[in-house]
Design an enzyme around this catalytic site. Structure first.
Site, PDB file in Angstrom:
ATOM      1  N   LYS A 280      41.029  70.562  64.540  1.00  0.00           N
ATOM      2  CA  LYS A 280      40.503  71.840  63.618  1.00  0.00           C
ATOM      3  C   LYS A 280      39.255  71.864  63.568  1.00  0.00           C
ATOM      4  O   LYS A 280      38.518  71.153  63.523  1.00  0.00           O
ATOM      5  CB  LYS A 280      41.687  71.211  62.892  1.00  0.00           C
ATOM      6  CG  LYS A 280      40.760  72.707  61.305  1.00  0.00           C
ATOM      7  CD  LYS A 280      42.003  72.423  60.191  1.00  0.00           C
ATOM      8  CE  LYS A 280      41.761  72.922  58.572  1.00  0.00           C
ATOM      9  NZ  LYS A 280      43.138  72.876  58.028  1.00  0.00           N
TER      10      LYS A 280
ATOM     11  N   SER B 206      47.959  72.572  53.402  1.00  0.00           N
ATOM     12  CA  SER B 206      47.037  73.108  55.318  1.00  0.00           C
ATOM     13  C   SER B 206      47.015  72.584  56.430  1.00  0.00           C
ATOM     14  O   SER B 206      47.283  72.774  57.474  1.00  0.00           O
ATOM     15  CB  SER B 206      45.673  72.601  55.359  1.00  0.00           C
ATOM     16  OG  SER B 206      45.103  73.840  53.996  1.00  0.00           O
TER      17      SER B 206
ATOM     18  N   SER C 272      45.507  76.268  56.504  1.00  0.00           N
ATOM     19  CA  SER C 272      44.871  76.497  57.155  1.00  0.00           C
ATOM     20  C   SER C 272      44.155  76.197  58.608  1.00  0.00           C
ATOM     21  O   SER C 272      43.692  76.483  59.673  1.00  0.00           O
ATOM     22  CB  SER C 272      42.961  76.380  56.866  1.00  0.00           C
ATOM     23  OG  SER C 272      42.929  74.643  56.021  1.00  0.00           O
TER      24      SER C 272
END
Length: 492
Positions: free
Chosen positions: A78, A176, A152
């Site tokens: 990420k 997330s 996210s």
């Protein structure tokens, strides 16, 4: 499908350790799949093609290759986690383009275990929202590219669900990991406080945790063990043993003598699960946020999962955690407050309007004393009796369908907050309280998209949750990756 792209991390690492395939071959096949399909998915901000092949060669030359639990496994990271030599943009035009000098400790642990970082995945700006879109791109759900991959950690989830990588690193400050995992049909594990190194800026007032995204429970367990610095069990058997019912019983359904133990301590029987001492499982579809309701299809999936676990020998009861009526306000304060932390030192002119508004509200919450540690302590005092009575909580993972894959960063702040809250109210309590929680695929929605449920446990119960997830995986197997990119498809 090529020979190795789309395989599990357990399968790949075993084959690499045995010399059946080289890390370069594995990585090259995954890079080819990314090159062919990511234009329609939007998982990656950066694909490290040349660097990843060089790293794969280095893994193949290691003298300890036979002992590496993730030997030659491609992983995605990420884009708010530093990777040496790459910029960490955190989804924003306001962040530095300078390359990171060192790996984050979680990335270093993955590489030490033999994994190869193939790229950095898209996130919403400062990882604030539950849709992954912004100046760097839009991450789409590979099962239906018209829908968001969630957020996210949406780019990481999209990469795994599309078969670009078997594992991806994400993090979870309000859901997330679990939200995109639920949208994309994956295992997404948010560890409890202190189990995996964090070191992510302000850490959203202690709510954000790093964790794995995977297509199988075995892969998620393997990656979690590596991230947590635990001894990772290297599986050389071709087929895993059936999952056990976590609880420590000594009499199997088939009457066999106790066999090897799962990570939670339950004996694994050759023909079934241990049923002598199942877990106490609570089932709830009540939203933690007043005024936000769980949609009927999502509640029905959780109810079905609870029935399945009851049939597997657990004691299941309807019981609702004692969420405070003010929890919605507490969540909003910490959500915006974490963004205010992350926005410090950034040029506000380069932030999207929704991010600026979010950070401004967070600064106001801090001035009003709404972000004191006492909030977390009070929530845990309320929850402690509930988790003394029950080992595991089963809830819906989501409450509504994911929003469209669109430029949500160009819309107003309120529209984003309302869309996110309506879709995913079930995840925030377990960030604020620090308890482990995971999303596990379960069944299908009326749209044909993957269904999911959430499991929540006591501090330190990550492996117990994974054991329960393994039972659900055995009872209701799921398709691990989207069979095609570009069309909505269902699952059996």
């Amino acid at each position: 499908m090529t020979a190795w792209a789309g395989r599990t991390a357990v399968e790949i690492s075993r084959a690499v350790r045995r010399g059946e395939v080289t890390p370069r071959q594995v990585v090259a096949e995954h890079l080819a799949r990314i090159a062919g399909d990511d234009g329609r998915v939007g998982a990656f901000r950066v694909v490290r093609a040349g660097a990843a092949l060089a790293e794969a060669d280095a893994v193949g030359a290691r003298s300890d290759l036979a002992r590496l639990p993730l030997a030659g496994v491609p992983v995605a990271v990420k884009d708010n986690v530093p990777v040496r030599g790459e910029s960490t943009r955190n989804g924003s035009a306001a962040t530095s383009q300078a390359p990171a000098a060192e790996d984050h400790v979680t990335v270093a642990r993955l590489r030490a275990a033999g994994a190869v970082v193939v790229g950095l995945t898209h996130v919403p700006e400062l990882c604030v929202f539950g849709t992954t879109d912004g100046v760097h791109g839009i991450a789409r759900n590979p099962w239906d590219p018209t829908r968001t991959a969630g957020g996210s950690s949406g780019g990481s989830a999209a990469a795994v669900a599309a078969g670009f990588v078997p594992l991806a690193l994400g993090n979870d400050g309000m859901g997330s990991l679990r939200i995109p995992a639920a949208h994309c049909g994956l295992i997404g594990l948010k560890p409890g406080t202190g189990r995996v190194p964090r070191d992510l800026g302000g850490g959203w007032y202690g709510m954000s945790e790093n964790g794995p995204l995977a297509t199988t429970v075995a892969d998620a367990r393997l990656m979690f063990s590596v991230l947590a610095g635990e001894p990772a069990e290297i599986c050389e058997a071709e087929e895993p043993a059936p999952p056990s019912a976590p609880g420590g019983g000594e009499t199997s359904r088939t009457g066999t003598a106790p066999g090897p133990r799962s990570r939670s301590g339950a004996a694994v029987a050759d023909g079934g699960w241990e049923t002598g001492s199942g877990l106490r499982i609570a089932f709830s579809t009540r939203s933690p946020i007043a005024g936000v309701r769980v949609g009927a299809p999502y509640a029905a999936l959780a109810r079905e999962a609870a029935r399945a676990l009851s049939g597997a020998g657990h004691a299941v009861a309807i019981a609702h955690p004692p969420y405070p009526l003010s929890f919605g306000i507490v969540v909003l304060a910490h959500w915006t407050g974490g963004t205010a932390q992350d926005a410090e030192g950034l040029d506000p002119r380069l932030l999207a309007p929704r991010t600026r508004r979010h950070a401004a509200i967070g600064r106001a919450a801090g001035r009003l004393g709404m972000l004191r540690p006492a909030r977390k302590e009070a929530l845990n005092r309320r929850l402690e009796p509930f988790f003394e009575a029950y080992d595991v909580l089963v809830t819906p993972a989501l409450a509504r369908p994911g929003p469209a894959a669109d430029a949500w960063h160009e819309r107003g702040w309120l529209a984003n907050v309302l869309a996110n809250t309506a879709c995913s109210p079930m995840t925030p309590p377990w960030n604020l309280s620090g308890r482990p929680a995971l999303s596990v695929p379960f069944g299908s929605l009326p749209t044909g998209l993957p269904g999911a449920v959430q499991l929540v446990g006591r501090p330190g119960a990550e492996h117990q949750l994974l054991d329960v997830a393994a039972q659900l995986e055995h009872l209701r197997p799921w398709e691990r990756t989207a069979p095609s990119v570009g069309a909505s498809v269902g699952r059996s």
